[in-house]
Each structure stands twice: as C-alpha cells, then as structure tokens.
Enzyme design. Structure first.
Site, mmCIF file in Angstrom:
data_model
loop_
_atom_site.group_PDB
_atom_site.id
_atom_site.type_symbol
_atom_site.label_atom_id
_atom_site.label_comp_id
_atom_site.label_asym_id
_atom_site.label_seq_id
_atom_site.Cartn_x
_atom_site.Cartn_y
_atom_site.Cartn_z
ATOM 1 N N CYS A 2 0.833 -1.194 0.000
ATOM 2 C CA CYS A 2 0.000 0.000 0.000
ATOM 3 C C CYS A 2 0.870 1.247 0.000
ATOM 4 O O CYS A 2 2.085 1.187 -0.123
ATOM 5 C CB CYS A 2 -0.913 -0.010 1.223
ATOM 6 N N SER A 52 -5.426 -4.559 -1.627
ATOM 7 C CA SER A 52 -5.908 -5.639 -0.758
ATOM 8 C C SER A 52 -5.332 -6.980 -1.194
ATOM 9 O O SER A 52 -5.576 -7.434 -2.311
ATOM 10 C CB SER A 52 -7.442 -5.698 -0.803
ATOM 11 N N ILE A 53 -4.583 -7.627 -0.279
ATOM 12 C CA ILE A 53 -3.941 -8.902 -0.572
ATOM 13 C C ILE A 53 -4.385 -9.973 0.419
ATOM 14 O O ILE A 53 -4.684 -11.101 0.049
ATOM 15 C CB ILE A 53 -2.396 -8.761 -0.519
ATOM 16 N N ILE A 54 -4.398 -9.631 1.707
ATOM 17 C CA ILE A 54 -4.768 -10.559 2.770
ATOM 18 C C ILE A 54 -5.941 -9.970 3.545
ATOM 19 O O ILE A 54 -5.966 -8.766 3.821
ATOM 20 C CB ILE A 54 -3.575 -10.834 3.708
ATOM 21 N N ASP A 105 -2.637 -9.322 8.729
ATOM 22 C CA ASP A 105 -1.335 -9.209 9.382
ATOM 23 C C ASP A 105 -1.114 -7.859 10.060
ATOM 24 O O ASP A 105 -0.200 -7.711 10.872
ATOM 25 C CB ASP A 105 -0.202 -9.479 8.387
#
Length: 643
Positions: A2, A52-54, A105
């Site tokens: 980000c 947005s990844i996780i 995370d």
C-alpha cells in the site's frame, strides 16, 4: 502492499491538516487503488491507499487496535506484508491474551509492538514500512524492514514531521510542512557516481529517508530519535572439509529457502513469478509451483536480434511446468515511457533494467496481483562476478603502503588499454578505496568534465566508510557482500523492484530477503561462495534437484537492455539529443560536454552509454520535479479488487 502518509504536527493542528492528506494520497493511488482512508486526532493525521492482498474484506487502514482496557489505543498505517503473522498471532494470543478482530497481518504488528516494544520489529518476517501512534503516550513509532524492501521518506520540517511511502506525497504537502525544496548538491554528486541516491539522502534537501533496518521515535515538535536494529554479520567462518559437512550446509540453504517461499505464497489472491532464465528467479519459481500448480511466470525482452533471455526463460518455464507470458519491448515504447517511469521513481535511478521491469510488471498485473522475484540472492550468496576480484588480487595483499603507492604511480604512467594497467591500479588500492558497489560509471575525471561545481572532497567513501567500519576483520568477499546490502541492493535493486511493480499496482515479494535465509547465508565460508570457476557455489549446490540442470550453472541474465546499441542509432539518439537541448540543468551540468559525449558515443569513439543514461535520467527527473517542464502521462489503471 500500500501507500501510507502521515503528518505529526507540532502545535495540535492535525484536524486542519487532515483534509489535505486526501489530496496528497491521490498522487500515489497506484500503490493502493482498492480503497483509501484517513484518520486524525489533535496531533497526528494519517492517510492510506490500500492494495488488498490478505483479509480483503477487513484489515482496513488506518487501523485501530489496543488491549481490552483501551481497544483503540493505537493507530497504524502499514505498507508491506508480514509472512509469519499467523505464527505471531498464535503466540501473542497464547502468551499475552491478545485479541484480534480481523484475519490480517496488520493487527499483528500493533499487538507485537504493544507487548514487545521496539523489539517487535526483529520478530517480523516480511517487508514493511509502518507508523504506530500511541494515543496515550502521544508518541509515534516508525520502522522499516531490515533490507529496505519497502520505502519510507521522512521530513523533519518547521511545519511538522512528515512520513510517506513516496516522496511525491510529501512534496504535495510541502507548504504544510514548510519544506526546504532545494536540490542537494552532494546527493547529486553521489547519484552520478553510484547511479542511485544513497540512503538516507534524497535529491531534495528537506526530505530524507529512514534507512533500512532502522526505527525511530518521534514526539510532536521534536526531532526523530533513530536506532539501527539490523546489523547483519558475515564473520570469518571455518571451512569444514568433507562432503558431509558441505552437504549439511547445502541442505540448510535449501530448507530455509523452501520455507521462505512457502510463507511468501500466503495470500488471498493469485501469486505469480517473474522469470528471467537465471538461477535466482528460476529457483523461486520452481519452489513456488509446488504450492500453486497453475503458476504463471513472466519475462520480458527487446526487439533486437541476438538477445536470448526470452528463449531461456521460456525453456525454464517449460521445464518446471509453468504457464509463461512474455512481453516484448520496442525502442519507441521504451523512450516514450521514460518520463512516466522517472515520475514513479521519485528520485532518479540510472539502471536501464527498470524499464523492462516496468513493462513486465504491467503485463503481469493483467493476470495476477502478486509476483515473486529473485532479488537479493547475489548479495546473500555471493553472486556478482566482481566478488571474485579478491582472488585475482591476492598477490597484492602483502604490499606495504609504500609499495602500493609505487604500483599506483606505475599504473598512472601506463597508457589506457595497456595490459596490466587495470590490475595494477586495483591492486594498489585498499578494498575500501576500490570497491563501492556494482555501479561505477563516473570517476573523478568524468565528473570534472560534466559537473559545474565538482567537489573532489565528496566521494563514494562518504557513503561506504561507515558501512566498512562495521565489517572490520571479515574476509574481503563478506565485506563486499555487506557493503552491497546497504548500497546497491537497497539503493538500486529494491528501489526499482518496489517502484516499477507498485506503478502497476502489483505486489512484488522477494523470498531470498528473509531473516531465516540470511541466517544460513551468513554461515557460508567464502570458499563455498566464490571459486575461480563460478559464483554462488553453495547456492548452486543447494539447488541441485530443484532448478533445471540447463539453468543451474548458467550465468546471471536479468533483463539486459541494448542501451549501447540504441543510443548509437535512431532508436534513442534523437531522443537523447532533444533531452540535452531542452534541459534546464545547465547550472548543474555542462550540457555542451554532455552533448559531446553523445556524439562520441554515436561515432563509436567511446562507450559512454551508462554515463549518458545516468545524465539523461537526471535531466528527465529535473524536468519533472524542478522545472515542471515535463508532464508525464499518468493514467489511473482500473483493476479488479480481487484476482
């Protein structure tokens, strides 16, 4: 992955500053096009762009977290990924009763900081730049990952303390911060010598960078207090003879790398892999496909006969069973993209390989949201050919200072091109004098020819001396590796990796740059790193049975650029001539001398390609960020939120 931005005001005026953050955030929307958010209290304003990844549906930022007695005590902005977050969450819940409201995370960082303090950063396996604001103590804690994978620009100015993922976001807030926007002459000279601006400098006097492997505390109205927590060690390791001892080391390397790749594959979106055809990227892809049988690999090449890296990469992809995508770049497309690429860079980096990286990232983003890559293997395992130099210079190691001076005088009297001149010149110098990284395009006589105000007292040793001081007593190969970790890797390799992928809203992960992989690399004796025949010897042995045989002993390829050829022909010569003619840098550079270099290069008198590229990149940068003569065509690319 980000983009973050924060301003800590000295006078409690954060509410007035906050509306401007939204405007400043837009200039780095490419880092996080999925959503944006801001938050402020009396002292601090935070802004965030999210990729947005996780935990895509949650983990929004700026994120609030705290212990049960004050569940919103902290505010976090975080750029990066923590790959061992699941293990840390479990430990924090078990040992400290930490409660989490998301599956991501980000909360792990804040909970770790709350319970472990600054030492939390040494428990994180990942890439990160973040800021945690404690609303009780009114203190800001900022930190960067050990290797410098993620950037963090800082500005300690009369209007407040600013920190951001990109320098341009701080430039957007220059009036609020009351920044000094003068050009740093010393940083400019360092750039010409090194081909990148070394940390903690930037070309703007009022903006610096928090160095890799450092954290800092900041209170409103006070200067940041910086601490280095990452101090890698490549000590003198005894060479254990025997096949069993050697194989044990190779097994440790393979196990650490396999574990790192497995953790780097953690994502709620599709993960692909860059593939150049060399051992590093092929190793990562070969391990990654064990976790994703549908792995897609990506490479790039050029419209010029004689460059075979595309074919090699395709052969490697077929050997490991990956679907393969190729992007071919032509010279016209190459030249047209340069202003846009330099705008994304923030500060110039004169590595032409970043252009094909930009295009292969753009192609990859059509298919995936995350890619793995092989950066860092050379620095950790001894992969650069120049690391073999101490072997060739070993006869000079016993020379007294007087004998070294005599060898230097003899070298100076020898004509250019005379056999043995370079060997004598290098042998007459101490390692600290002769080695300052892989990029050595401008020497003093080159600088005198092009710089209006050349300062001979500003040398590469401004940058390298403190780093060399931390490696006294190590073997020369280890000292070169250590130096490159803090210069070439974080100044060139990781800057272009971050900026060119983020320009395309693509997250890049680098499994070699993992604390556990470093831990095994630090224990390799130099005799198992470098031999007279090869580099990365131990890594190559460790990858037997993982990397296809046709790649295992192949030289490093990367994404080679036919720059020398293009600058001599119609591909780039006209473009380069126009840049020199239109540049407003005549008060810094002797543009007539630069023009002469271009003509000499075109005529084949000398190969000035790397020096010309360094100067031309600076001219484009100056045209964008200082003169405002060049306006890059920056598009807002729309991508699906989830891939």
């Amino acid at each position: 992955m980000c983009g973050l931005l924060g301003i800590l005001t000295p006078d409690g005026s954060a509410a007035e500053v906050a509306p401007r953050l939204g405007e400043a955030l837009h200039c780095m929307r490419h880092r996080g096009p999925d959503e944006a958010g801001t938050w402020h209290d009396d002292d601090l304003a935070l802004g965030f762009n999210r990729l947005s990844i996780i935990d895509i549906a949650h983990s929004h930022q700026p994120l609030r977290w705290g212990p049960p007695e004050n569940p919103e005590r902290y505010a976090l902005t975080f750029n990066g990924e923590i790959y061992n977050y699941l293990e840390l969450r479990e430990e924090l819940a078990r040992e400290h009763g930490a409660v989490f409201r998301t599956e991501g995370d980000s909360e792990t960082i804040v909970a770790a900081f709350h319970h472990w303090g600054p030492g939390a950063v040494e428990r994180l396996r990942g890439m990160f730049a973040f800021g945690v604001w404690d609303t009780e103590t009114r203190e800001l804690f900022i930190a960067r990952d050990p290797f410098g994978i993620k950037p963090l620009f800082i500005a300690d100015a009369p209007g407040g303390f600013g920190f951001g993922s990109e320098k341009k976001s701080l430039l957007e807030a220059a009036d609020l911060l009351k920044l000094d926007l003068g050009i740093d002459a010393r940083a400019t000279e360092h750039y010409l010598v090194l081909q990148y601006v070394p940390e903690p400098e930037s070309l703007h006097t009022g903006i610096r960078r928090l160095e890799s492997g450092c954290y800092a505390w900041v209170r409103p109205g006070e200067a940041p207090r910086v601490t280095r927590y990452f101090k890698p060690s490549f000590p003198v390791v005894p060479f254990a003879k025997g096949k069993d001892a050697a194989q044990k080391r190779y097994d440790e390397i393979a196990a650490a790398l396999e574990d790192s790749v497995a953790k780097h594959m953690r994502a709620d979106v599709t993960v692909g892999s860059f593939l150049s055809g060399g051992i590093d990227s092929t190793a990562i892809a070969a391990l990654a496909i064990r976790h994703n049988p549908d792995l897609i690999t990506f490479t790039t090449g050029f419209e010029r006969e004689g460059y075979s890296e595309v074919d090699v990469a395709a052969e490697s992809a077929e050997a490991i069973g990956a679907r393969h995508v190729v992007k071919i770049v032509g010279p016209e497309e190459f030249a047209k993209s340069i202003p846009e690429i330099v705008w994304y860079l923030d500060d110039p980096v004169a590595d032409p390989a970043l252009v094909p990286l930009y295009f292969v990232a753009r192609e990859a983003r059509k298919h995936v949201k995350v890619v793995l890559s092989g950066e860092g293997a050379d620095e950790l395992f001894g992969g650069y050919t120049i690391y073999r130099e101490p072997l060739s210079l070993r006869p000079f190691s016993a020379l007294t200072p007087g004998m070294r001076r005599a060898a230097a005088r003899l070298s100076d009297r020898m004509p250019e091109g005379k056999r043995g001149k370079s060997l004598l010149q290098r042998g007459s110098q101490r390692l600290e004098e002769r080695y300052y990284g892989n990029a050595r395009s401008f020497q003093d006589h080159h600088l005198r020819a092009v710089l209006r105000d050349f300062r001979p007292e500003w040398t590469h040793m401004d940058v390298t001396a403190p780093i060399y001081a931390r490696s006294e007593g190590w073997d020369p190969v280890a000292r070169m590796q250590h130096l490159d970790l803090f210069t070439w890797l974080r100044g060139d390799i990781l800057v272009k990796a971050d900026k060119m992928t983020m320009a395309n809203s693509l997250e890049l992960r680098v499994p070699f740059l993992d604390p556990e992989v470093l831990a095994v690399a630090e224990k390799i004796p130099y005799k198992q790193k470098i031999t007279r025949e090869t580099t990365k010897h131990a890594l190559r042995q460790a990858l037997e049975g993982i990397v296809p045989h046709h790649v295992l002993h192949r030289a490093k390829l990367g994404f080679p650029v036919p720059l020398r050829h293009w600058l001599r022909g119609p591909e780039l010569y006209e473009w380069a001539r126009d840049q020199i003619a239109e540049s407003g840098t005549d008060h810094i550079l002797d543009l007539a001398a630069v023009g002469k270099m271009l003509e000499e290069h075109r005529a084949g008198v000398s190969d000035h390609s790397r020096r010309l590229w360094t100067l031309l990149t600076f001219m484009v940068w100056h045209g964008i960020f200082v003169e405002e003569r060049i306006t890059p065509s920056i598009e807002d690319h729309e991508y699906p939120v989830t891939l």
